[in-house]
Design a protein around this motif. Structure first.
Motif, PDB file in Angstrom:
ATOM      1  N   SER A 128      62.511  23.709 -11.803  1.00  0.00           N
ATOM      2  CA  SER A 128      62.227  25.418 -12.074  1.00  0.00           C
ATOM      3  C   SER A 128      62.038  26.301 -10.918  1.00  0.00           C
ATOM      4  O   SER A 128      62.612  27.266 -10.510  1.00  0.00           O
ATOM      5  CB  SER A 128      61.209  25.839 -13.104  1.00  0.00           C
ATOM      6  OG  SER A 128      61.533  25.225 -14.441  1.00  0.00           O
ATOM      7  N   VAL A 129      61.092  25.465 -10.004  1.00  0.00           N
ATOM      8  CA  VAL A 129      60.750  26.275  -8.642  1.00  0.00           C
ATOM      9  C   VAL A 129      61.986  26.277  -7.810  1.00  0.00           C
ATOM     10  O   VAL A 129      62.541  27.318  -7.260  1.00  0.00           O
ATOM     11  CB  VAL A 129      59.968  25.332  -7.735  1.00  0.00           C
ATOM     12  CG1 VAL A 129      59.584  25.897  -6.624  1.00  0.00           C
ATOM     13  CG2 VAL A 129      58.543  25.181  -8.792  1.00  0.00           C
ATOM     14  N   THR A 130      62.808  25.175  -7.647  1.00  0.00           N
ATOM     15  CA  THR A 130      64.116  25.155  -6.928  1.00  0.00           C
ATOM     16  C   THR A 130      65.279  26.188  -7.565  1.00  0.00           C
ATOM     17  O   THR A 130      65.739  26.967  -6.557  1.00  0.00           O
ATOM     18  CB  THR A 130      64.960  23.691  -6.884  1.00  0.00           C
ATOM     19  OG1 THR A 130      63.881  22.734  -6.384  1.00  0.00           O
ATOM     20  CG2 THR A 130      66.055  23.620  -6.297  1.00  0.00           C
ATOM     21  N   THR A 131      65.498  26.414  -8.761  1.00  0.00           N
ATOM     22  CA  THR A 131      66.208  27.255  -9.360  1.00  0.00           C
ATOM     23  C   THR A 131      65.887  28.683  -8.975  1.00  0.00           C
ATOM     24  O   THR A 131      66.890  29.712  -8.961  1.00  0.00           O
ATOM     25  CB  THR A 131      66.588  27.327 -10.846  1.00  0.00           C
ATOM     26  OG1 THR A 131      65.437  27.420 -11.609  1.00  0.00           O
ATOM     27  CG2 THR A 131      67.185  25.767 -10.991  1.00  0.00           C
ATOM     28  N   VAL A 132      64.442  29.193  -8.825  1.00  0.00           N
ATOM     29  CA  VAL A 132      64.236  30.397  -8.745  1.00  0.00           C
ATOM     30  C   VAL A 132      64.218  30.502  -7.347  1.00  0.00           C
ATOM     31  O   VAL A 132      64.932  31.519  -6.682  1.00  0.00           O
ATOM     32  CB  VAL A 132      62.769  30.586  -8.982  1.00  0.00           C
ATOM     33  CG1 VAL A 132      62.274  31.886  -8.347  1.00  0.00           C
ATOM     34  CG2 VAL A 132      62.375  30.526 -10.329  1.00  0.00           C
ATOM     35  N   SER A 133      64.294  29.493  -6.295  1.00  0.00           N
ATOM     36  CA  SER A 133      64.207  29.754  -5.056  1.00  0.00           C
ATOM     37  C   SER A 133      65.671  29.775  -4.402  1.00  0.00           C
ATOM     38  O   SER A 133      66.088  30.522  -3.530  1.00  0.00           O
ATOM     39  CB  SER A 133      63.489  28.246  -4.030  1.00  0.00           C
ATOM     40  OG  SER A 133      63.978  28.407  -2.718  1.00  0.00           O
TER      41      SER A 133
ATOM     42  N   VAL B  41      56.812  32.589 -10.030  1.00  0.00           N
ATOM     43  CA  VAL B  41      57.153  31.573  -8.778  1.00  0.00           C
ATOM     44  C   VAL B  41      57.491  32.525  -7.494  1.00  0.00           C
ATOM     45  O   VAL B  41      56.856  31.800  -6.508  1.00  0.00           O
ATOM     46  CB  VAL B  41      58.342  30.583  -9.242  1.00  0.00           C
ATOM     47  CG1 VAL B  41      58.932  29.754  -8.157  1.00  0.00           C
ATOM     48  CG2 VAL B  41      58.189  30.090 -10.659  1.00  0.00           C
ATOM     49  N   GLU B  42      58.131  33.404  -7.557  1.00  0.00           N
ATOM     50  CA  GLU B  42      58.399  34.129  -6.266  1.00  0.00           C
ATOM     51  C   GLU B  42      57.270  34.652  -5.677  1.00  0.00           C
ATOM     52  O   GLU B  42      57.133  34.389  -4.348  1.00  0.00           O
ATOM     53  CB  GLU B  42      59.455  35.439  -6.675  1.00  0.00           C
ATOM     54  CG  GLU B  42      60.654  35.230  -6.880  1.00  0.00           C
ATOM     55  CD  GLU B  42      61.572  36.235  -7.742  1.00  0.00           C
ATOM     56  OE1 GLU B  42      61.010  37.471  -7.660  1.00  0.00           O
ATOM     57  OE2 GLU B  42      62.603  36.198  -8.249  1.00  0.00           O
ATOM     58  N   GLU B  43      56.191  34.915  -6.370  1.00  0.00           N
ATOM     59  CA  GLU B  43      54.788  35.419  -5.793  1.00  0.00           C
ATOM     60  C   GLU B  43      54.261  34.233  -5.158  1.00  0.00           C
ATOM     61  O   GLU B  43      53.847  34.425  -4.227  1.00  0.00           O
ATOM     62  CB  GLU B  43      54.155  36.295  -6.643  1.00  0.00           C
ATOM     63  CG  GLU B  43      54.760  37.773  -6.887  1.00  0.00           C
ATOM     64  CD  GLU B  43      54.160  38.319  -8.198  1.00  0.00           C
ATOM     65  OE1 GLU B  43      53.013  37.882  -8.735  1.00  0.00           O
ATOM     66  OE2 GLU B  43      54.690  39.389  -8.538  1.00  0.00           O
TER      67      GLU B  43
ATOM     68  N   GLN C 183      53.297  34.022  -1.194  1.00  0.00           N
ATOM     69  CA  GLN C 183      51.711  33.857  -0.836  1.00  0.00           C
ATOM     70  C   GLN C 183      51.602  32.553   0.057  1.00  0.00           C
ATOM     71  O   GLN C 183      50.900  32.690   1.008  1.00  0.00           O
ATOM     72  CB  GLN C 183      51.026  33.594  -2.264  1.00  0.00           C
ATOM     73  CG  GLN C 183      49.566  33.380  -1.893  1.00  0.00           C
ATOM     74  CD  GLN C 183      48.411  33.147  -2.913  1.00  0.00           C
ATOM     75  OE1 GLN C 183      49.041  33.135  -4.175  1.00  0.00           O
ATOM     76  NE2 GLN C 183      47.365  33.344  -2.807  1.00  0.00           N
ATOM     77  N   LEU C 184      52.289  31.726  -0.425  1.00  0.00           N
ATOM     78  CA  LEU C 184      52.001  30.346   0.559  1.00  0.00           C
ATOM     79  C   LEU C 184      52.506  30.603   1.909  1.00  0.00           C
ATOM     80  O   LEU C 184      52.417  29.982   2.966  1.00  0.00           O
ATOM     81  CB  LEU C 184      52.828  29.167  -0.120  1.00  0.00           C
ATOM     82  CG  LEU C 184      52.139  28.597  -1.172  1.00  0.00           C
ATOM     83  CD1 LEU C 184      53.016  27.529  -1.845  1.00  0.00           C
ATOM     84  CD2 LEU C 184      50.706  28.115  -0.978  1.00  0.00           C
ATOM     85  N   LEU C 185      53.759  31.352   2.148  1.00  0.00           N
ATOM     86  CA  LEU C 185      54.388  31.714   3.275  1.00  0.00           C
ATOM     87  C   LEU C 185      54.039  33.184   3.833  1.00  0.00           C
ATOM     88  O   LEU C 185      54.373  33.592   4.908  1.00  0.00           O
ATOM     89  CB  LEU C 185      55.880  31.917   3.098  1.00  0.00           C
ATOM     90  CG  LEU C 185      56.518  30.596   2.521  1.00  0.00           C
ATOM     91  CD1 LEU C 185      58.036  30.678   2.304  1.00  0.00           C
ATOM     92  CD2 LEU C 185      56.389  29.547   3.560  1.00  0.00           C
TER      93      LEU C 185
ATOM     94  N   LEU D 165      60.488  38.222   0.812  1.00  0.00           N
ATOM     95  CA  LEU D 165      61.069  36.862   0.709  1.00  0.00           C
ATOM     96  C   LEU D 165      62.355  37.094   0.039  1.00  0.00           C
ATOM     97  O   LEU D 165      63.428  36.389   0.625  1.00  0.00           O
ATOM     98  CB  LEU D 165      60.017  36.135   0.066  1.00  0.00           C
ATOM     99  CG  LEU D 165      60.368  34.487   0.351  1.00  0.00           C
ATOM    100  CD1 LEU D 165      60.539  34.196   2.031  1.00  0.00           C
ATOM    101  CD2 LEU D 165      59.535  33.662  -0.390  1.00  0.00           C
ATOM    102  N   PHE D 166      62.486  37.891  -0.971  1.00  0.00           N
ATOM    103  CA  PHE D 166      63.767  38.015  -1.809  1.00  0.00           C
ATOM    104  C   PHE D 166      63.879  39.439  -1.937  1.00  0.00           C
ATOM    105  O   PHE D 166      64.082  39.939  -3.012  1.00  0.00           O
ATOM    106  CB  PHE D 166      63.406  37.246  -2.922  1.00  0.00           C
ATOM    107  CG  PHE D 166      63.161  35.838  -2.930  1.00  0.00           C
ATOM    108  CD1 PHE D 166      63.945  34.789  -3.034  1.00  0.00           C
ATOM    109  CD2 PHE D 166      61.847  35.728  -3.383  1.00  0.00           C
ATOM    110  CE1 PHE D 166      63.431  33.631  -2.988  1.00  0.00           C
ATOM    111  CE2 PHE D 166      61.261  34.430  -3.555  1.00  0.00           C
ATOM    112  CZ  PHE D 166      62.341  33.096  -3.147  1.00  0.00           C
TER     113      PHE D 166
END
Length: 89
Positions: free
Chosen positions: A49-54, A63-65, A69-71, A78-79
């Motif tokens: 799920s994380v990968t498909t969003v990324s 997931v995007e947020e 946040q981590l970056l 980011l997007f």
């Protein structure tokens, strides 16, 4: 330095291609000690799920947020194409 896509200056993420950007995100996360699996675990979802969003195949503000946040950036930074279409900065 925060990881931010800036179309004028082309700093941070360099690609507008979602799959190339996904690789850039993975590398940036790796430099900070995170993997897609770590994010999935923190959010209680599958790594796929994380990968498909990324990769841009699906949208998830959560997931995007979290990735942003981590970056040290925002989801819109980011997007950008996902948020500019909606009239958000």
């Amino acid at each position: 330095m925060p990881l931010v896509y800036n179309s004028a200056e082309r700093r941070g993420l360099h690609s507008t291609n979602p799959l190339v950007r996904h690789q850039e995100i993975r590398e940036a996360l790796k430099l900070r000690g995170y993997t897609m699996s770590d994010i999935a675990r923190e959010l209680g979802i599958s790594p796929a799920s994380v990968t498909t969003v990324s990769q841009g195949y699906r949208r998830s503000a959560r997931v995007e947020e979290h990735i942003a946040q981590l970056l040290d950036t925002t989801a819109a930074g980011l997007f950008p194409e996902r948020y500019e279409k909606e009239g958000q900065p």
